[in-house]
Write an enzyme that holds these catalytic residues in place. Structure first.
Site, PDB file in Angstrom:
ATOM      1  N   CYS A  44     -22.372   9.438  -3.044  1.00 48.44           N
ATOM      2  CA  CYS A  44     -21.639   8.214  -3.277  1.00 48.44           C
ATOM      3  C   CYS A  44     -20.611   8.578  -4.088  1.00 48.44           C
ATOM      4  CB  CYS A  44     -22.761   7.039  -3.294  1.00 48.44           C
ATOM      5  SG  CYS A  44     -21.830   5.516  -3.787  1.00 48.44           S
ATOM      6  N   CYS A  60     -16.239  -9.039  -8.658  1.00 44.14           N
ATOM      7  CA  CYS A  60     -17.300  -9.402  -8.059  1.00 44.14           C
ATOM      8  C   CYS A  60     -18.399  -9.719  -8.844  1.00 44.14           C
ATOM      9  CB  CYS A  60     -17.868  -8.483  -6.819  1.00 44.14           C
ATOM     10  SG  CYS A  60     -16.539  -8.326  -5.538  1.00 44.14           S
ATOM     11  N   CYS A  71     -13.238  -1.762 -12.028  1.00 43.41           N
ATOM     12  CA  CYS A  71     -12.624  -2.249 -10.962  1.00 43.41           C
ATOM     13  C   CYS A  71     -12.104  -3.721 -11.216  1.00 43.41           C
ATOM     14  CB  CYS A  71     -13.827  -2.677  -9.800  1.00 43.41           C
ATOM     15  SG  CYS A  71     -13.084  -3.273  -8.383  1.00 43.41           S
ATOM     16  N   CYS A  77     -21.513  -7.364  -9.256  1.00 43.94           N
ATOM     17  CA  CYS A  77     -21.381  -6.091  -9.573  1.00 43.94           C
ATOM     18  C   CYS A  77     -21.085  -5.699 -10.994  1.00 43.94           C
ATOM     19  CB  CYS A  77     -20.298  -5.714  -8.523  1.00 43.94           C
ATOM     20  SG  CYS A  77     -19.746  -3.922  -8.624  1.00 43.94           S
ATOM     21  N   GLU A 112     -19.459   7.483 -12.261  1.00 43.39           N
ATOM     22  CA  GLU A 112     -20.475   7.835 -11.905  1.00 43.39           C
ATOM     23  C   GLU A 112     -20.548   8.174 -10.354  1.00 43.39           C
ATOM     24  OE1 GLU A 112     -22.808   3.772 -14.035  1.00 43.39           O
ATOM     25  OE2 GLU A 112     -22.820   4.141 -11.801  1.00 43.39           O
ATOM     26  N   HIS A 167     -20.834  -9.967   2.232  1.00 36.79           N
ATOM     27  CA  HIS A 167     -21.718 -10.836   1.260  1.00 36.79           C
ATOM     28  C   HIS A 167     -21.675 -12.184   1.375  1.00 36.79           C
ATOM     29  CE1 HIS A 167     -21.640  -6.639  -0.148  1.00 36.79           C
ATOM     30  NE2 HIS A 167     -20.790  -6.598  -0.917  1.00 36.79           N
ATOM     31  N   CYS A 171     -24.112   0.781  -7.839  1.00 40.98           N
ATOM     32  CA  CYS A 171     -22.638   0.651  -8.404  1.00 40.98           C
ATOM     33  C   CYS A 171     -22.581   0.218  -9.840  1.00 40.98           C
ATOM     34  CB  CYS A 171     -21.834  -0.370  -7.505  1.00 40.98           C
ATOM     35  SG  CYS A 171     -20.163  -0.803  -7.830  1.00 40.98           S
ATOM     36  N   ASN A 192     -30.209  -4.885  -6.117  1.00 43.24           N
ATOM     37  CA  ASN A 192     -30.710  -4.327  -7.235  1.00 43.24           C
ATOM     38  C   ASN A 192     -30.604  -5.081  -8.477  1.00 43.24           C
ATOM     39  OD1 ASN A 192     -32.263  -2.073  -8.130  1.00 43.24           O
ATOM     40  ND2 ASN A 192     -30.424  -0.756  -8.105  1.00 43.24           N
ATOM     41  N   SER A 242     -17.531  -4.729   2.747  1.00 42.47           N
ATOM     42  CA  SER A 242     -18.208  -5.816   1.876  1.00 42.47           C
ATOM     43  C   SER A 242     -18.380  -7.064   2.177  1.00 42.47           C
ATOM     44  CB  SER A 242     -18.089  -5.225   0.298  1.00 42.47           C
ATOM     45  OG  SER A 242     -18.631  -4.064   0.037  1.00 42.47           O
TER      46      SER A 242
HETATM   47  N1  SAH Z   1     -15.268  -1.791  -4.129  1.00 40.50           N
HETATM   48  C1  SAH Z   1     -15.819  -1.348  -2.760  1.00 40.50           C
HETATM   49  C2  SAH Z   1     -16.692  -0.164  -2.801  1.00 40.50           C
HETATM   50  C3  SAH Z   1     -17.550  -0.057  -4.036  1.00 40.50           C
HETATM   51  S1  SAH Z   1     -18.991  -1.340  -4.350  1.00 40.50           S
HETATM   52  C4  SAH Z   1     -16.723  -2.448  -2.033  1.00 40.50           C
HETATM   53  O1  SAH Z   1     -16.840  -3.417  -2.688  1.00 40.50           O
HETATM   54  O2  SAH Z   1     -16.977  -2.195  -0.890  1.00 40.50           O
HETATM   55  C5  SAH Z   1     -19.924  -0.548  -3.189  1.00 40.50           C
HETATM   56  C6  SAH Z   1     -21.228  -1.440  -2.902  1.00 40.50           C
HETATM   57  O3  SAH Z   1     -22.395  -1.689  -3.882  1.00 40.50           O
HETATM   58  C7  SAH Z   1     -20.880  -3.105  -2.579  1.00 40.50           C
HETATM   59  O4  SAH Z   1     -20.996  -3.299  -1.276  1.00 40.50           O
HETATM   60  C8  SAH Z   1     -21.652  -3.774  -3.614  1.00 40.50           C
HETATM   61  O5  SAH Z   1     -22.022  -4.737  -2.996  1.00 40.50           O
HETATM   62  C9  SAH Z   1     -22.812  -2.740  -3.755  1.00 40.50           C
HETATM   63  N2  SAH Z   1     -23.522  -3.392  -5.247  1.00 40.50           N
HETATM   64  C10 SAH Z   1     -23.040  -3.624  -6.372  1.00 40.50           C
HETATM   65  N3  SAH Z   1     -24.009  -3.991  -6.885  1.00 40.50           N
HETATM   66  C11 SAH Z   1     -25.013  -4.074  -6.514  1.00 40.50           C
HETATM   67  C12 SAH Z   1     -26.376  -4.188  -7.088  1.00 40.50           C
HETATM   68  N4  SAH Z   1     -26.609  -4.532  -8.070  1.00 40.50           N
HETATM   69  N5  SAH Z   1     -27.377  -4.013  -6.123  1.00 40.50           N
HETATM   70  C13 SAH Z   1     -27.213  -3.661  -4.766  1.00 40.50           C
HETATM   71  N6  SAH Z   1     -25.738  -3.169  -4.342  1.00 40.50           N
HETATM   72  C14 SAH Z   1     -24.909  -3.518  -5.156  1.00 40.50           C
HETATM   73 FE1  SF4 Z   2     -15.267  -3.905  -7.135  1.00 39.35          FE
HETATM   74 FE2  SF4 Z   2     -16.715  -3.159  -4.888  1.00 39.35          FE
HETATM   75 FE3  SF4 Z   2     -17.868  -3.931  -7.365  1.00 39.35          FE
HETATM   76 FE4  SF4 Z   2     -16.454  -5.803  -6.071  1.00 39.35          FE
HETATM   77  S1  SF4 Z   2     -18.281  -4.637  -5.415  1.00 39.35           S
HETATM   78  S2  SF4 Z   2     -16.243  -5.347  -8.295  1.00 39.35           S
HETATM   79  S3  SF4 Z   2     -14.870  -4.723  -5.063  1.00 39.35           S
HETATM   80  S4  SF4 Z   2     -16.711  -2.112  -7.025  1.00 39.35           S
END
Ligand code: SAH
Ligand code: SF4
Length: 356
Positions: free
Chosen positions: A108, A119, A115, A122, A90, A224, A342, A299, A222
């Site tokens: 983006c 996490c 991945c 995610c 995506e 969190h 994401c 989200n 990130s």
């Molecule tokens: N792997 C890298 C970059 C991709 S993730 C990283 O983790 O930084 C990019 C961002 O999307 C992260 O900060 C993650 O926390 C966020 N993200 C993932 N799922 C999400 C959701 N459901 N709502 C809002 N942000 C989300």
């Molecule tokens: Fe991977 Fe970033 Fe998603 Fe964590 S938040 S699983 S590092 S893509």
């Protein structure tokens, strides 16, 4: 057949040199591919007919294919792209309006199919890891998105910024990430300076060092969670690198003029959005001299145990940070009606296809 999207400018130069062509031909070809976004050698009018013929026998310019496009009511546009081996990733275009009232777009970008970091909040993390994306696949996302903007927008649209916040952990695919960043920085191509690019990472020791030394992008971390314990629960892969060590490394990270490390703090209702966590977060931010915080509202994803935090809690959390003199900005992610976080579009596409 050589896909020319996979060659950096120096590589394209030696590839053409082996065929007996001088360097300036490589520069011309580079411009056709990346600036004029040509997809066929026939269009390359500044190259001789003989060279165009030779290229069409040996090479292709293969963009990712558009599998589907979804547009949100706020203009955010999400693309599900199909790569050569059928894998899907995506990319999202996000509009914003500047002080002069002009629309600027931020894209983006994804760097991996899936991945490995796992996490728990995610969608990409729950898919697991399939493979790294190549340089051509990473940059191909920009070609597709720009092409779409040119086709659908009346005025010349400006793709202003790039953020590596899509699927995957960019620093675990550092070789291809760096090749992409170097190519973005080449004159006569896509022309994005490092000041218009942000790489977001959950924190990978080796890649962080390399990215810092390269100076090719801004850095977002990130975070969190404000403690190692909570972070290990939310981000088991990332937390293998202890938080204290990560913070130490960030303190000596080579920043550009006026640059600060951005901490991303994804707010999960009832999990990390309380006053106690806000106070713990203050300590963390103070431990890294030049830093700021983006508070991101979660989200909601079907099937996920996490919930969007209440507005009251978010505002109270922000106030605690502000009262401590810490810069924090709340970011409600755009495109919420189209699953723009994401990995979410890919998940809903797979669910539809599975008849869910
Ligand atoms: N792997 C890298 C970059 C991709 S993730 C990283 O983790 O930084 C990019 C961002 O999307 C992260 O900060 C993650 O926390 C966020 N993200 C993932 N799922 C999400 C959701 N459901 N709502 C809002 N942000 C989300
Ligand atoms: Fe991977 Fe970033 Fe998603 Fe964590 S938040 S699983 S590092 S893509």
């Amino acid at each position: 057949m050589q896909n020319l999207l996979e060659l950096t400018l120096p590589e394209l130069t030696s590839w053409l040199a082996e065929l007996g062509h001088p360097r300036f031909r490589a520069v011309q070809l580079w411009q056709w591919i990346w600036q004029h976004m040509a997809r066929s050698f026939d269009d390359m009018s500044s190259l001789s007919k003989a060279l165009r013929q030779q290229l069409s026998e040996l090479a292709v310019i293969r963009w990712p294919e558009v599998d589907r496009i979804q547009q949100s009511s706020d203009g955010t546009t999400k693309f599900l792209l199909r790569l050569e081996d059928g894998e899907r990733i995506e990319t999202v275009l996000i509009p914003s309006t500047n002080r002069e009232g002009n629309v600027r777009w931020t894209q983006c970008l994804s760097t991996q199919v899936g991945c490995a970091m796992g996490c728990t909040f995610c969608s990409t993390g729950t898919m697991g890891f399939t493979r790294n994306m190549t340089m051509g696949e990473i940059l191909g996302q920009i070609l597709v998105a720009r092409d779409h903007l040119h086709d659908t927008r009346p005025q010349w649209p400006v793709l202003r910024n790039l953020v590596f916040m899509g699927m995957g952990e960019p620093l675990l695919n550092y070789t291809n990430l760096e090749r992409a960043l170097l190519s973005l920085n080449e004159n006569g191509g896509l022309n994005f300076s490092p000041r218009r690019i942000t790489v977001s990472t959950c924190g990978i020791r080796k890649g962080l060092k390399e990215l810092g030394e390269s100076g090719l992008a801004f850095l977002a971390i990130s975070l969190h969670a404000p403690t190692q314990e909570l972070r290990a629960r939310l981000m088991p892969g990332a937390a293998k690198w202890p938080l204290d060590d990560l913070l130490d490394t960030l303190n000596s990270y080579p920043l550009k003029t006026r640059e600060r490390v951005t901490f991303e703090y994804l707010m999960l209702g009832g999990v990390n959005d309380g006053p106690e966590q806000a106070r713990q977060l203050i300590k963390i931010v103070r431990a890294v001299r030049k830093s700021k915080i983006n508070l991101i509202i979660y989200n909601e994803t079907p099937g996920s145990p996490y919930r969007e935090p209440s507005e009251d809690r978010v505002l109270a959390f922000e106030k605690i940070l502000w009262d401590a003199g810490i810069t924090a900005v709340i970011r409600k992610s755009k495109g919420r009606d189209i699953d723009a976080a994401c990995g979410q579009l890919k998940v809903s596409a797979m669910q539809e296809e599975a008849g869910a």
